[in-house]
Design a protein around this motif. Structure first.
Motif, PDB file in Angstrom:
ATOM      1  N   ASP A 162       0.834  -1.221   0.000  1.00 34.48           N
ATOM      2  CA  ASP A 162       0.000   0.000   0.000  1.00 34.48           C
ATOM      3  C   ASP A 162       0.860   1.259   0.000  1.00 34.48           C
ATOM      4  OD1 ASP A 162      -2.802  -1.126   0.394  1.00 34.48           O
ATOM      5  OD2 ASP A 162      -1.750  -2.060   2.084  1.00 34.48           O
ATOM      6  N   VAL A 163       1.900   1.249   0.835  1.00 29.48           N
ATOM      7  CA  VAL A 163       2.713   2.464   0.994  1.00 29.48           C
ATOM      8  C   VAL A 163       4.198   2.068   1.050  1.00 29.48           C
ATOM      9  CG1 VAL A 163       3.159   4.519   2.411  1.00 29.48           C
ATOM     10  CG2 VAL A 163       0.863   3.522   2.385  1.00 29.48           C
ATOM     11  N   SER A 164       5.038   2.850   0.379  1.00 27.31           N
ATOM     12  CA  SER A 164       6.485   2.655   0.541  1.00 27.31           C
ATOM     13  C   SER A 164       7.106   3.967   1.013  1.00 27.31           C
ATOM     14  CB  SER A 164       7.130   2.180  -0.764  1.00 27.31           C
ATOM     15  OG  SER A 164       6.941   3.116  -1.793  1.00 27.31           O
ATOM     16  N   PHE A 165       8.146   3.826   1.818  1.00 24.52           N
ATOM     17  CA  PHE A 165       8.871   4.991   2.337  1.00 24.52           C
ATOM     18  C   PHE A 165      10.299   4.913   1.839  1.00 24.52           C
ATOM     19  CE2 PHE A 165       5.452   4.216   5.310  1.00 24.52           C
ATOM     20  CZ  PHE A 165       4.923   5.487   5.514  1.00 24.52           C
ATOM     21  N   GLU A 166      10.792   6.008   1.273  1.00 22.11           N
ATOM     22  CA  GLU A 166      12.147   6.027   0.724  1.00 22.11           C
ATOM     23  C   GLU A 166      13.015   6.831   1.677  1.00 22.11           C
ATOM     24  OE1 GLU A 166      15.578   6.256  -0.873  1.00 22.11           O
ATOM     25  OE2 GLU A 166      14.513   8.146  -0.687  1.00 22.11           O
ATOM     26  N   ALA A 167      13.891   6.142   2.394  1.00 19.12           N
ATOM     27  CA  ALA A 167      14.764   6.809   3.375  1.00 19.12           C
ATOM     28  C   ALA A 167      16.208   6.393   3.141  1.00 19.12           C
ATOM     29  CB  ALA A 167      14.322   6.454   4.797  1.00 19.12           C
ATOM     30  N   ALA A 168      16.546   6.142   1.860  1.00 23.73           N
ATOM     31  CA  ALA A 168      17.899   5.698   1.517  1.00 23.73           C
ATOM     32  C   ALA A 168      18.648   6.750   0.713  1.00 23.73           C
ATOM     33  CB  ALA A 168      17.840   4.387   0.733  1.00 23.73           C
ATOM     34  N   GLY A 169      17.906   7.573  -0.019  1.00 22.93           N
ATOM     35  CA  GLY A 169      18.548   8.605  -0.848  1.00 22.93           C
ATOM     36  C   GLY A 169      19.316   8.021  -2.023  1.00 22.93           C
ATOM     37  N   ALA A 170      18.860   6.871  -2.541  1.00 20.36           N
ATOM     38  CA  ALA A 170      19.547   6.219  -3.654  1.00 20.36           C
ATOM     39  C   ALA A 170      18.562   5.985  -4.800  1.00 20.36           C
ATOM     40  CB  ALA A 170      20.132   4.886  -3.193  1.00 20.36           C
ATOM     41  N   GLU A 171      19.049   6.175  -6.023  1.00 20.26           N
ATOM     42  CA  GLU A 171      18.171   6.084  -7.196  1.00 20.26           C
ATOM     43  C   GLU A 171      17.506   4.713  -7.314  1.00 20.26           C
ATOM     44  OE1 GLU A 171      19.888   7.590 -10.775  1.00 20.26           O
ATOM     45  OE2 GLU A 171      18.249   6.881 -12.034  1.00 20.26           O
ATOM     46  N   ALA A 172      18.291   3.649  -7.131  1.00 14.73           N
ATOM     47  CA  ALA A 172      17.725   2.301  -7.263  1.00 14.73           C
ATOM     48  C   ALA A 172      16.607   2.093  -6.246  1.00 14.73           C
ATOM     49  CB  ALA A 172      18.811   1.250  -7.068  1.00 14.73           C
ATOM     50  N   ALA A 173      16.803   2.623  -5.045  1.00 14.93           N
ATOM     51  CA  ALA A 173      15.804   2.462  -3.990  1.00 14.93           C
ATOM     52  C   ALA A 173      14.519   3.196  -4.354  1.00 14.93           C
ATOM     53  CB  ALA A 173      16.349   2.983  -2.662  1.00 14.93           C
ATOM     54  N   LEU A 174      14.647   4.397  -4.896  1.00 15.71           N
ATOM     55  CA  LEU A 174      13.439   5.158  -5.236  1.00 15.71           C
ATOM     56  C   LEU A 174      12.653   4.465  -6.344  1.00 15.71           C
ATOM     57  CD1 LEU A 174      12.656   8.746  -4.984  1.00 15.71           C
ATOM     58  CD2 LEU A 174      12.200   7.747  -7.210  1.00 15.71           C
ATOM     59  N   THR A 175      13.370   3.945  -7.337  1.00 16.14           N
ATOM     60  CA  THR A 175      12.693   3.238  -8.435  1.00 16.14           C
ATOM     61  C   THR A 175      11.974   2.001  -7.898  1.00 16.14           C
ATOM     62  OG1 THR A 175      14.423   4.015  -9.916  1.00 16.14           O
ATOM     63  CG2 THR A 175      13.053   2.220 -10.719  1.00 16.14           C
TER      64      THR A 175
END
Ligand SMILES: [Zn+2]
Ligand SMILES: [Zn+2]
Length: 351
Positions: A243-256
């Motif tokens: 349902d929800v993802s949180f991006e707390a890595a600051g990395a392009e692969a993680a955001l994708t």
């Protein structure tokens, strides 16, 4: 008194500065503990990011060198005229967001989005990496009896995480993924559990951080160097995505991946700060009506965070990986955080 000041990239010095004194409407605090934030590290490694260099900050009029440190707890040692809600001896934490009170976001109550926003400990005349600091009284919150000064120093980063979860559309029983298990990620995990998430999957490359994530409520952990995150997340969610993802890595692969792992209509919340831009395929959004939202600092979250800590729903002390003295802040603080990714929160004691 001693204070750690930012002079430039890779140039933080512990120097002697004048001890600040109160004026009307301000409070003087003897700092107990102050945490090193990811943004402090960004300023040290790649700054200036927000520190004013050359041109004075529009709100505070300050220019570098500035005292660092915005995640701190301490004890009130003096109060200025007109201050009534705290007194000498009180144990307190400081909400370091400085706002103008005049701009449109401020007028609508969203002071975290002030167009002239500043931070005590980045863009102001003082900060928590010093023996004493003086702040506006309205930024000072009393620390509950049951919380230690160490936990108090975690209230600020916890507020970032609580704001991110609070402002998302997460609902009771939802599934979510947290990318990155640094201090903010570890706090997002706990806030998401407290908000009623049934499943909190964590993606992170450090095994030590994954172990900490499990200890703090992650239901499943993925090391992307060993497993393919998307395949595992789909398997764990019956092929639906979360349902929800949180991006707390600051990395392009993680955001994708944080977009790809969402179910149709799902929401990605961007929490991390970025040193540079990335490329993103908009079809990841459009074809499934996925949404991206973001969260900046916090607004009226400190009392909420301290309640969550008091009730045990957020374990602040588990984040602390090291405690050091102010004089060692460069070698034992910034350099350690930069080279040792198993570190979580390093707390600094001015004396
Ligand atoms: Zn911070
Ligand atoms: Zn404003």
């Amino acid at each position: 008194m001693k204070a750690a000041m930012w002079y430039g990239r890779k140039d933080v010095r512990v120097v002697d500065i004048e001890t600040p004194v109160v004026k009307a409407g301000t409070v003087k605090i003897q700092v107990s503990w102050c945490g090193i934030c990811g943004s402090d590290l960004h300023e040290y490694i790649a700054g200036p990011m927000t520190i004013p260099v050359g041109t004075p900050h529009p709100l505070t009029g300050q220019v570098a060198p500035v005292v660092l440190g915005h995640e701190f707890s301490g004890q009130v040692v003096d109060v200025g005229e007109g201050v009534t809600h705290v007194q000498v001896g009180d144990r307190v934490v400081v909400e370091p967001v400085l706002s103008c009170g005049q701009c449109s976001p401020c007028q609508s109550g969203r002071y975290n989005l002030c167009v002239h926003r500043g931070f005590h400990g980045l863009t102001s005349d003082g900060g928590g990496f010093s023996e004493y600091t003086v702040v506006q009284a309205n930024l000072v919150h009393k620390l509950p009896e049951s919380l230690s000064f160490e936990a108090g120093a975690i209230v600020e980063p916890a507020a970032v995480a609580v704001q991110a979860v609070y402002s998302s559309g997460i609902r009771l029983g939802d599934t979510c993924v947290v990318f990155g298990a640094g201090p903010i990620g570890l706090l997002v995990i706990q806030a998401a559990r407290a908000a009623g998430a049934s499943t909190v999957i964590v993606v992170e490359v450090s095994e030590q951080r994954l172990a900490k994530a499990k200890q703090l409520g992650a239901t499943y952990v993925i090391n992307p160097q060993r497993e393919e995150p998307l395949a595992v997340i789909l398997e764990l969610t019956g092929g639906h995505g979360v349902d929800v993802s949180f991006e707390a890595a600051g990395a392009e692969a993680a955001l994708t991946q944080a977009l790809e792992c969402l179910k149709p209509g799902g929401e990605l919340v961007v929490v991390s700060l970025w040193e540079r831009g990335i490329s993103l395929h908009p079809n990841l959004l459009v074809l499934n009506e996925r949404k991206i939202s973001s969260s900046a600092a916090y607004c009226r979250m400190f009392p909420r965070v301290m309640s969550l800590m008091t009730s045990g729903q957020i374990n602040a002390e588990a984040l602390i990986s090291k405690k050091i003295y102010l004089g060692d802040i460069v070698a034992e603080g910034f350099e350690t955080l930069w080279t040792d990714k198993s570190q979580s929160k390093i707390l600094v004691r001015p004396r």
